[in-house]
Design an enzyme around this catalytic site. Structure first.
Site, PDB file in Angstrom:
ATOM      1  N   GLU A  44       0.758  -1.247  -0.003  1.00 48.07           N
ATOM      2  CA  GLU A  44       0.035  -0.111  -0.101  1.00 48.07           C
ATOM      3  C   GLU A  44       0.987   1.448  -0.019  1.00 48.07           C
ATOM      4  OE1 GLU A  44      -2.436  -0.066   3.613  1.00 48.07           O
ATOM      5  OE2 GLU A  44      -3.671   1.882   2.801  1.00 48.07           O
ATOM      6  N   LYS A 127      -9.149   2.375  -2.578  1.00 48.26           N
ATOM      7  CA  LYS A 127      -9.440   1.901  -1.118  1.00 48.26           C
ATOM      8  C   LYS A 127     -10.898   2.190  -0.829  1.00 48.26           C
ATOM      9  CE  LYS A 127      -7.143   1.407   3.385  1.00 48.26           C
ATOM     10  NZ  LYS A 127      -5.982   1.606   4.200  1.00 48.26           N
ATOM     11  N   CYS A 163      -5.538  -3.157   2.366  1.00 48.47           N
ATOM     12  CA  CYS A 163      -5.507  -3.099   3.745  1.00 48.47           C
ATOM     13  C   CYS A 163      -6.810  -3.258   4.452  1.00 48.47           C
ATOM     14  CB  CYS A 163      -4.790  -2.004   4.075  1.00 48.47           C
ATOM     15  SG  CYS A 163      -3.932  -2.120   5.827  1.00 48.47           S
TER      16      CYS A 163
END
Lengths: 583, 583
Positions: A44, A127, A163
């Protein structure tokens, strides 16, 4: 069944260093290519480092991140790596980056992943789930994405998520299942906490089952201010089989061959909270070169070894990434400074660690000899500066008694360390442990001075445990145990007045740490602490000390987070605060 | 047309002091009752204080807030105030309060308003728009509400919303319009920023028009760590007429009679993002007693007076609310310490301010005489402690040269102030200004020591402006101007080496502050700063200094926020950060 050779690049980027991080990606992409990888994934926001915090709001930085990504795509292609799709995390923004200005429609800042191939950005993913708890403030920074990109790579449908998307049920992984993907790549900047690796594996297994696909998890390593990333990259199948796992706290390329289901025509368009879009990069897989790569599963280590590595990494990276090469610290002969010194020696080498013994009239003989013993065991630089002349100069010119005089000694030591830092260029380490930070058992601008606090999040009982483990581990390897046995076994004392020991003013550390774990780490109230069996007087005293010390913690140096709740951004309490569990 | 006598209670609660805040509400409810009020409103989270930060996650605290609200409702009724509906902000939670655990369905924490009457909670409203930018982290803490309560009070339909609900278009105010309410009460914990009062009035006028109703805005006053609340409560009609406005930075009861439209049957159920629910408390208005209350409109003051009041309030409340009664600070003869001393005298009285002159061999004669002059003008306690003996003691025992020796002087002064603080019980004030914090022009653990930094968010050029204003204001009132003219006019110097002046190492402050306003306050990049007409060398030097000083700011004392972007929680940058605007 199509086969991909996946390479997960568990690397250590530096926040803000776009050029350096791009070079790092290139370097590891070369290694992956040499290993025959047909798909590579980086962590990330590897291009910007993570977390970049309010750098998100700097238009120049957001623009530089996008430019660096384009340059990186071109460089990968120019260096002959364009055939290998490479997934890279970065900061994206097309529109205003100022707080509150962003929304999805106007291109506000996004925590993004790009799949690069042939010199181009083939697909992007933003994300979806933004963490805004603990140390995370992502609702402050990012606009959530609402689309899942499925890229056909070598005949396999591959989705990339980021994540927190893994930690929340539903959302992108459920949509990946609906879209029938064969492989989910999760890129992460997931900070270390003790025991998090166990949670992480279970979670990856659960989510792989939800996605009905093999799941590959790649995490960064390295320290960033209070955070340390442990790597622990891994691959699990949909039925929960662990295929490969990288070691913690080391840069590593995890390579393995995956047999994956061939893509079939699948869902496009709205699905749950997201929209699915599809790109085809290649319909058939390039053959992977011999020999086959079966992946490795790195051994788990005992908790003490894991925490020690976390602390060594956090300390070493803070020093190096901030342009220092050496540290200075006071050596009292006690356990805290001994453990900090041993950590510094492991992180930077003994030749870069400067210990200073600063005895006063109240220092015992064993304090001085234990400090000297530590220096000899580890090989660090060692000198002695007696504080009496400076303390006396203050006392001759100011009336200071009792606690004021005790604090004076600690502050004179602080001035000495800062003077040596300014004169010789070392970063000062402050050696307080979590139990002390909790109850304010330190002198502000005295023993608390320093740029970094290596054991800030380590409770006292764990400090002892780490010392014993480190010594035993050295002995088992035939090396000299670094920490003097006497520093481990003697009763802790601040030695600011004759015969003082910590237990004069604090409960014993076993009990103190147990109370603190409930009150600080678990945010339990007084009744719950009493219910755990501790005496009301003791509990009330500890709770009052914790509440009262907030002003000291607010001015404290950063230190590596290893627990679920570290002092710092993890725990945000007002200083001005009359709430007391006891009335 | 029904008439209500509205009382807005602009009060100063203390975070965490549930008992004290409940007593405060009772006391001001009595005053409102004596003034004949038929509806009373208190600020956002008045019962808990605001912001409570991670206290939200303490189950005991959330439970105590709800219990305090129930007790307050009963106490209001028991004291004969049950007939007057009273709107009170509090922390609500029915379910888990741990981070991430909350959702609307499971009763997670909410930023809530209750309408209390007859000993009961008649209606509640949960804040819909949660600010998560600048100093605010409300996505971290609260579950957003999705229902608008409309309460019929004296035949008028009244809706209550909370703070950020006013700053966002759409949402509760649009729904209030659809529901046909006659009065919208906005309860606030809205921190002061210079020029925010102008924005606030315009915003209230715009939203009153959107709601098609009279809008009453009640804000708290007082300091809470870095924040200071300015009050500025006001009432505007739907056509934008300002009916009443309270003064800033003072507790105040704003009372006025409002002729409001009679309620008619209106919308119930889903409307836009919310659901409308209705409660009828009274169908007809009690007559308001004579004489009529037309409301007052407090004069606006000049910016310097406003900022001065903000700083006096922020400093005074930090000291008092943290249990101190006196402060100590170093007096260098310079403008920063003079302004801090004058603020402290205004906040706490001269008898509670202890100034210390700490001359070195490099201190000029005028430094000492200007400090003494300040003491005489203000009447604060004054003493002199020469630092040479202590500095010499260090220099005899350690080799410290150049910058290390300069810093030593500042650190010896810090040790002296902390010693006096410990010995005599005063809170230490640190006197750095925003320009210095920006470029790191201070000695860590030296002049930066202190529990509070009164002018931390005041750029140097504004420090001078405030000093001139304060002196002129005193003169206009026939009082002694507190700040020596020489402290205002002489060139600034740290006096850490012979003949040193700030302009040796910094651009002049007009230019420095202009560059900092672009780079820090507005987050502009290098190109934008250059485009404003500054020299590249100067700009690059300033930007590098700002970037490099992050580690110092991280350990700095809190100070009152007065600007759009203050150092502290408003601006969160990594220490480990290689991003440079200049390469």
């Amino acid at each position: 069944m199509p086969q991909l050779r996946l390479a997960l690049a568990q690397v250590n980027p530096v926040v803000g260093d776009l050029d350096g991080n791009a070079a790092l990606v290139l370097q590891w992409a070369h290694r992956a290519h040499e290993a025959g990888a047909t798909l590579i994934a980086f962590p990330e926001m590897v291009l910007t480092g993570y977390p970049v915090e309010d750098l998100v709001f700097r238009e120049t930085f957001a623009a530089a991140s996008k430019a660096a990504l384009r340059d990186l795509a071109a460089a990968l292609a120019a260096e002959g790596l364009g055939d290998v799709p490479t997934i890279v995390g970065y900061l994206d923004a097309d529109g205003p980056v100022q707080p509150g200005a962003g929304s999805e429609s106007d291109g506000g800042p996004r925590n993004a992943a790009a799949l690069l191939a042939g010199g181009e950005m083939v697909a992007t993913y933003y994300k979806h789930h933004l963490p805004n708890y603990g140390v995370f403030d992502e609702d402050r920074y990012f606009v959530p994405g609402s689309s899942l990109s499925v890229v056909r790579v070598g005949g396999v449908d591959v989705a990339t998520v980021i994540c927190e998307d893994l930690w929340q049920s539903g959302g992108p992984l459920a949509v990946a299942h609906e879209a029938g993907v064969g492989l989910v790549i999760v890129i992460n900047g997931s900070p270390y906490e003790l025991n998090k690796d166990d949670a992480r594996l279970e979670l990856a297994q659960r989510r792989a089952a939800e996605a009905g696909a093999t799941l590959a998890y790649v995490n960064m390593v390295g320290g960033q201010d209070e955070l340390v990333f442990d790597g622990d990259s891994l691959v699990v199948t949909a039925d929960g089989t662990l295929l490969a796992r990288a070691p913690q706290f080391a840069e590593h390329l995890l390579v393995l061959d995956l047999d994956l289901p061939a893509a079939s025509s699948g869902l496009t368009g709205p699905a749950g909270e997201l929209t699915v879009s599809r790109v085809t990069l290649s319909e058939s897989a390039a053959p992977v070169p011999e020999p086959a790569r079966l992946g490795e599963i790195a051994d788990r280590v005992v908790d003490e070894a894991e925490v020690w590595s976390a602390l060594v990494t956090g300390l070493g990276d803070y020093v190096r990434k901030n342009g220092f090469s050496s540290v200075v610290l006071g050596l009292s002969g006690g356990i805290d400074s001994a453990v900090c010194a041993a950590l510094a020696v492991d992180a930077l080498g003994a030749q870069n660690v400067y210990g200073v013994s600063m005895p006063s009239g109240y220092s015992s003989e064993h304090s001085k000899s234990d400090a000297a013993d530590l220096a000899e065991r580890t090989g660090l630089h060692y000198r002695t500066v007696a504080i009496a002349p400076m303390v006396d100069a203050f006392l001759s010119n100011l009336k200071l008694t009792g606690l004021a005089e005790e604090n004076l000694q600690a502050r004179v030591r602080g001035v000495i360390l800062m003077g040596l830092s300014n004169e010789e260029g070392h970063l000062v380490l402050t050696t307080g442990n979590k139990s002390e930070y909790a109850v304010g058992y330190s002198t502000l601008y005295g023993d608390s001075v320093g740029g970094f606090a290596p054991i800030k999040d380590v409770r006292k009982t764990l400090v002892w445990q780490l010392a014993r483990w480190r010594n035993a581990d050295a002995a088992a390897r035939g090396e000299t145990p670094p920490i003097p046995e006497a520093s481990i076994t003697k009763p802790p004392s601040a030695e600011l007045r004759p015969g003082q020991v910590d237990s004069d003013s604090l409960p014993d550390y076993e009990m103190l740490d147990a109370i603190l774990t409930l009150y600080v780490d678990a945010d339990r109230g007084r009744a719950d602490v009493l219910a755990a069996g501790y005496e009301a007087d003791t509990v009330d005293r500890v709770l009052r000390l914790v509440d009262h010390a907030e002003y000291k913690r607010r001015q404290s140096a950063p230190g590596t987070k290893i627990s679920l709740k570290a002092f710092g951004r993890d725990r945000r309490l007002p200083i001005t605060n009359r709430w007391r569990e006891t009335h």
